[in-house]
Scaffold this motif. Structure first.
Motif, PDB file in Angstrom:
ATOM      1  N   VAL A 185     -11.739 -20.511  -1.831  1.00 30.68           N
ATOM      2  CA  VAL A 185     -11.671 -20.267  -3.269  1.00 30.68           C
ATOM      3  C   VAL A 185     -12.561 -19.182  -3.658  1.00 30.68           C
ATOM      4  CG1 VAL A 185     -12.449 -21.398  -5.436  1.00 30.68           C
ATOM      5  CG2 VAL A 185     -11.620 -22.891  -3.477  1.00 30.68           C
ATOM      6  N   ASP A 186     -13.620 -18.953  -2.989  1.00 23.45           N
ATOM      7  CA  ASP A 186     -14.620 -17.937  -3.392  1.00 23.45           C
ATOM      8  C   ASP A 186     -14.208 -16.535  -3.084  1.00 23.45           C
ATOM      9  OD1 ASP A 186     -17.599 -16.826  -3.345  1.00 23.45           O
ATOM     10  OD2 ASP A 186     -17.076 -16.274  -1.499  1.00 23.45           O
ATOM     11  N   GLN A 187     -13.333 -16.275  -2.063  1.00 24.32           N
ATOM     12  CA  GLN A 187     -12.861 -15.078  -1.546  1.00 24.32           C
ATOM     13  C   GLN A 187     -11.558 -14.836  -2.677  1.00 24.32           C
ATOM     14  OE1 GLN A 187     -13.495 -12.604   1.009  1.00 24.32           O
ATOM     15  NE2 GLN A 187     -15.362 -13.931   0.542  1.00 24.32           N
ATOM     16  N   VAL A 188     -10.864 -15.810  -2.808  1.00 18.31           N
ATOM     17  CA  VAL A 188      -9.756 -15.708  -3.857  1.00 18.31           C
ATOM     18  C   VAL A 188     -10.156 -15.106  -5.336  1.00 18.31           C
ATOM     19  CG1 VAL A 188      -7.899 -16.557  -5.281  1.00 18.31           C
ATOM     20  CG2 VAL A 188      -8.127 -17.326  -3.062  1.00 18.31           C
ATOM     21  N   LEU A 189     -11.290 -15.580  -5.608  1.00 10.17           N
ATOM     22  CA  LEU A 189     -11.962 -15.310  -6.797  1.00 10.17           C
ATOM     23  C   LEU A 189     -12.349 -14.123  -6.899  1.00 10.17           C
ATOM     24  CD1 LEU A 189     -13.079 -18.792  -8.072  1.00 10.17           C
ATOM     25  CD2 LEU A 189     -11.071 -17.829  -8.884  1.00 10.17           C
ATOM     26  N   LEU A 190     -13.264 -13.693  -5.848  1.00  7.49           N
ATOM     27  CA  LEU A 190     -14.167 -12.714  -5.495  1.00  7.49           C
ATOM     28  C   LEU A 190     -13.203 -11.554  -5.654  1.00  7.49           C
ATOM     29  CD1 LEU A 190     -16.473 -11.057  -4.826  1.00  7.49           C
ATOM     30  CD2 LEU A 190     -16.173 -11.341  -2.369  1.00  7.49           C
ATOM     31  N   TRP A 191     -12.136 -11.478  -4.834  1.00  2.79           N
ATOM     32  CA  TRP A 191     -11.200 -10.448  -4.859  1.00  2.79           C
ATOM     33  C   TRP A 191     -10.001 -10.198  -6.002  1.00  2.79           C
ATOM     34  CZ3 TRP A 191     -11.749  -6.429  -1.699  1.00  2.79           C
ATOM     35  CH2 TRP A 191     -12.608  -6.585  -0.532  1.00  2.79           C
ATOM     36  N   SER A 192     -10.127 -10.942  -6.908  1.00  2.01           N
ATOM     37  CA  SER A 192      -9.459 -11.130  -8.009  1.00  2.01           C
ATOM     38  C   SER A 192     -10.270 -10.627  -9.314  1.00  2.01           C
ATOM     39  CB  SER A 192      -8.475 -12.592  -8.176  1.00  2.01           C
ATOM     40  OG  SER A 192      -9.255 -13.439  -8.183  1.00  2.01           O
ATOM     41  N   ILE A 193     -11.008 -11.736  -9.642  1.00  2.00           N
ATOM     42  CA  ILE A 193     -11.881 -11.714 -10.890  1.00  2.00           C
ATOM     43  C   ILE A 193     -13.030 -10.821 -10.608  1.00  2.00           C
ATOM     44  CG2 ILE A 193     -13.409 -12.925 -12.466  1.00  2.00           C
ATOM     45  CD1 ILE A 193     -11.379 -15.164 -11.871  1.00  2.00           C
ATOM     46  N   GLY A 194     -13.665 -11.162  -9.463  1.00  2.00           N
ATOM     47  CA  GLY A 194     -14.745 -10.194  -9.047  1.00  2.00           C
ATOM     48  C   GLY A 194     -14.594  -8.738  -8.957  1.00  2.00           C
ATOM     49  N   PHE A 195     -13.619  -8.474  -8.289  1.00  2.00           N
ATOM     50  CA  PHE A 195     -13.194  -6.883  -8.091  1.00  2.00           C
ATOM     51  C   PHE A 195     -12.629  -6.465  -9.249  1.00  2.00           C
ATOM     52  CE2 PHE A 195     -10.320  -3.467  -6.902  1.00  2.00           C
ATOM     53  CZ  PHE A 195     -11.283  -2.818  -5.785  1.00  2.00           C
ATOM     54  N   HIS A 196     -12.055  -7.161 -10.089  1.00  2.00           N
ATOM     55  CA  HIS A 196     -11.320  -6.437 -11.534  1.00  2.00           C
ATOM     56  C   HIS A 196     -12.489  -6.292 -12.325  1.00  2.00           C
ATOM     57  CE1 HIS A 196      -8.356  -6.149 -14.366  1.00  2.00           C
ATOM     58  NE2 HIS A 196      -8.683  -6.819 -15.347  1.00  2.00           N
ATOM     59  N   LEU A 197     -13.782  -7.037 -12.348  1.00  2.00           N
ATOM     60  CA  LEU A 197     -14.764  -7.017 -13.198  1.00  2.00           C
ATOM     61  C   LEU A 197     -15.530  -5.796 -12.915  1.00  2.00           C
ATOM     62  CD1 LEU A 197     -16.184 -10.617 -13.693  1.00  2.00           C
ATOM     63  CD2 LEU A 197     -15.143  -9.163 -15.665  1.00  2.00           C
ATOM     64  N   THR A 198     -15.605  -5.301 -11.792  1.00  2.77           N
ATOM     65  CA  THR A 198     -16.252  -4.067 -11.318  1.00  2.77           C
ATOM     66  C   THR A 198     -15.518  -2.872 -11.326  1.00  2.77           C
ATOM     67  OG1 THR A 198     -15.492  -4.457  -8.989  1.00  2.77           O
ATOM     68  CG2 THR A 198     -17.535  -5.300  -9.487  1.00  2.77           C
ATOM     69  N   LEU A 199     -14.228  -2.857 -11.753  1.00  2.05           N
ATOM     70  CA  LEU A 199     -13.463  -1.443 -12.117  1.00  2.05           C
ATOM     71  C   LEU A 199     -13.748  -1.039 -13.403  1.00  2.05           C
ATOM     72  CD1 LEU A 199      -9.808  -2.832 -11.328  1.00  2.05           C
ATOM     73  CD2 LEU A 199     -11.086  -1.221 -10.118  1.00  2.05           C
ATOM     74  N   PRO A 200     -14.162   0.224 -13.403  1.00  2.13           N
ATOM     75  CA  PRO A 200     -14.405   1.060 -14.637  1.00  2.13           C
ATOM     76  C   PRO A 200     -13.581   0.833 -15.650  1.00  2.13           C
ATOM     77  CG  PRO A 200     -13.940   2.597 -12.914  1.00  2.13           C
ATOM     78  CD  PRO A 200     -13.824   0.925 -12.458  1.00  2.13           C
ATOM     79  N   GLN A 201     -13.707   1.073 -16.913  1.00  4.07           N
ATOM     80  CA  GLN A 201     -12.939   1.155 -18.231  1.00  4.07           C
ATOM     81  C   GLN A 201     -11.695   1.902 -18.061  1.00  4.07           C
ATOM     82  OE1 GLN A 201     -14.509  -1.243 -20.326  1.00  4.07           O
ATOM     83  NE2 GLN A 201     -12.329  -1.519 -21.219  1.00  4.07           N
ATOM     84  N   GLU A 202     -11.764   3.050 -17.271  1.00  5.14           N
ATOM     85  CA  GLU A 202     -10.418   3.856 -17.261  1.00  5.14           C
ATOM     86  C   GLU A 202      -9.485   3.610 -16.171  1.00  5.14           C
ATOM     87  OE1 GLU A 202     -14.068   5.690 -15.273  1.00  5.14           O
ATOM     88  OE2 GLU A 202     -13.783   4.561 -17.160  1.00  5.14           O
ATOM     89  N   LYS A 203     -10.089   2.552 -15.427  1.00  7.46           N
ATOM     90  CA  LYS A 203      -9.216   2.145 -14.254  1.00  7.46           C
ATOM     91  C   LYS A 203      -8.448   0.722 -14.525  1.00  7.46           C
ATOM     92  CE  LYS A 203     -11.237   4.538 -10.360  1.00  7.46           C
ATOM     93  NZ  LYS A 203     -12.189   4.137  -9.076  1.00  7.46           N
ATOM     94  N   LEU A 204      -8.960   0.184 -15.683  1.00  5.92           N
ATOM     95  CA  LEU A 204      -8.424  -1.346 -15.978  1.00  5.92           C
ATOM     96  C   LEU A 204      -6.856  -1.418 -16.128  1.00  5.92           C
ATOM     97  CD1 LEU A 204     -11.242  -2.644 -18.195  1.00  5.92           C
ATOM     98  CD2 LEU A 204     -10.560  -3.326 -15.775  1.00  5.92           C
TER      99      LEU A 204
END
Length: 314
Positions: free
Chosen positions: A138-157
């Protein structure tokens, strides 16, 4: 009260090893490049081997079938609470842009690999690694989806999506987890020599991880982060209040006591190192993640024993 003394003992050992990492930097035995290489070695090789080895030697097929549902549902509940908490804290302090998004991720994800796993192995040596393998799915699925998405800068979203990020879940740690589950379900055993060799390599995870954390402290700008009030709310809310809340809810639903201890301690982990790595890779606000990691890691040496003590009284 037994879990309190176990946690306290583990964290005393952790503190000594963290200071060894600091000494390594001060004596020039380590530097930024060697720390970067050490992080890759841990995450890509030693940690997956440790997850695989500890899991197949600490659980049976009956164990995994008996605890699968409770561990997975408890983990999903914990992350749901932490996601909501990060969102509320971000709004409370009016944190916007890349800083606010990285702060949200730093609140949601805890340092399970470098601190959580060694701690759990200390307090739940028999089935702790089995729980960790199920938790990590569960941790890895959420990290690489939500977690990675939250660390994207605005211009890459606008060029990224949660589903697109899931391709990154195919990493060495997940390979170790899935292999361990297959071995447990099929009741396969490794040859004695190979088993001992992998155990020796896996046992390096804890000291190397803590040396890495100690070394990274030497490259943090303490003055920049120490005055930021929002980091201290992570400590009070995420690392004390939320674990106690999760503990009380899981007790109410009569989850197995060992699983309650397991999830409660992981809910109180300091901010995850990987969030800073993601932020650097995505050219987002790495400084926010580094500050959260530094402040929360220092304070976890006090908050984790506190959580263990308070929960032992209930």
């Amino acid at each position: 009260m037994k879990s309190f003394y176990l946690v306290l003992t583990q964290l005393e050992i952790f503190t000594v090893i963290i200071f060894i990492g600091i000494i390594g930097i001060k004596t020039k035995a380590l530097n930024e490049k060697t720390l970067s290489d050490l992080s890759k070695l841990i995450m890509r090789l030693i940690l997956p081997i440790m997850i695989f080895h500890k899991s197949i030697n600490g659980a049976t097929r009956t164990d995994i079938l008996f605890c699968f549902t409770e561990v997975v549902l408890s983990t999903i509940f914990m992350f749901g609470v932490l996601f909501f908490t990060g969102f509320v804290l971000k709004r409370m302090f009016s944190l916007s842009g890349n800083y606010g998004r990285v702060f949200h991720a730093s609140t949601m994800f805890g340092n399970v690999g470098f601190i959580g796993i060694p701690l759990i192995l200390g307090i739940l040596p028999e089935r702790g690694m089995l729980y960790m393998a199920l938790f990590s799915i569960v941790d890895q699925v959420l990290l690489w989806s939500i977690g990675f998405h939250l660390t994207l800068p605005q211009e890459k979203l606008e060029h990224s999506s949660l589903l697109a990020n899931l391709k990154n879940i195919l990493n060495p740690a997940m390979l170790g987890i899935f292999l361990a589950i297959i071995f447990i379900l099929m009741e396969w055993k490794l040859p004695v020599t190979l088993n001992k060799a992998l155990g020796t390599v896996g046992d390096m995870t804890t000291p190397l991880s803590l040396i890495y954390i100690g070394g990274t402290f030497c490259f943090c700008n303490v003055k920049r982060f120490v005055t930021k009030v929002e980091y201290y709310t992570i400590i009070v809310i995420k690392m004390i209040a939320i674990p106690l809340f999760v503990f009380s809810i899981l007790r109410f639903f009569r989850v197995q006591p060992e699983i309650i201890i397991f999830i409660t301690m992981l809910a109180g982990m300091p901010s995850m190192t990987a969030i800073a790595m993601f932020a650097r890779m995505n050219e987002s606000d790495e400084g926010c993640a580094v500050g959260a990691i530094m402040i929360t890691t220092i304070f976890c040496l006090f908050t984790l024993p506190l959580i263990a003590y308070l929960t032992s009284l209930w």
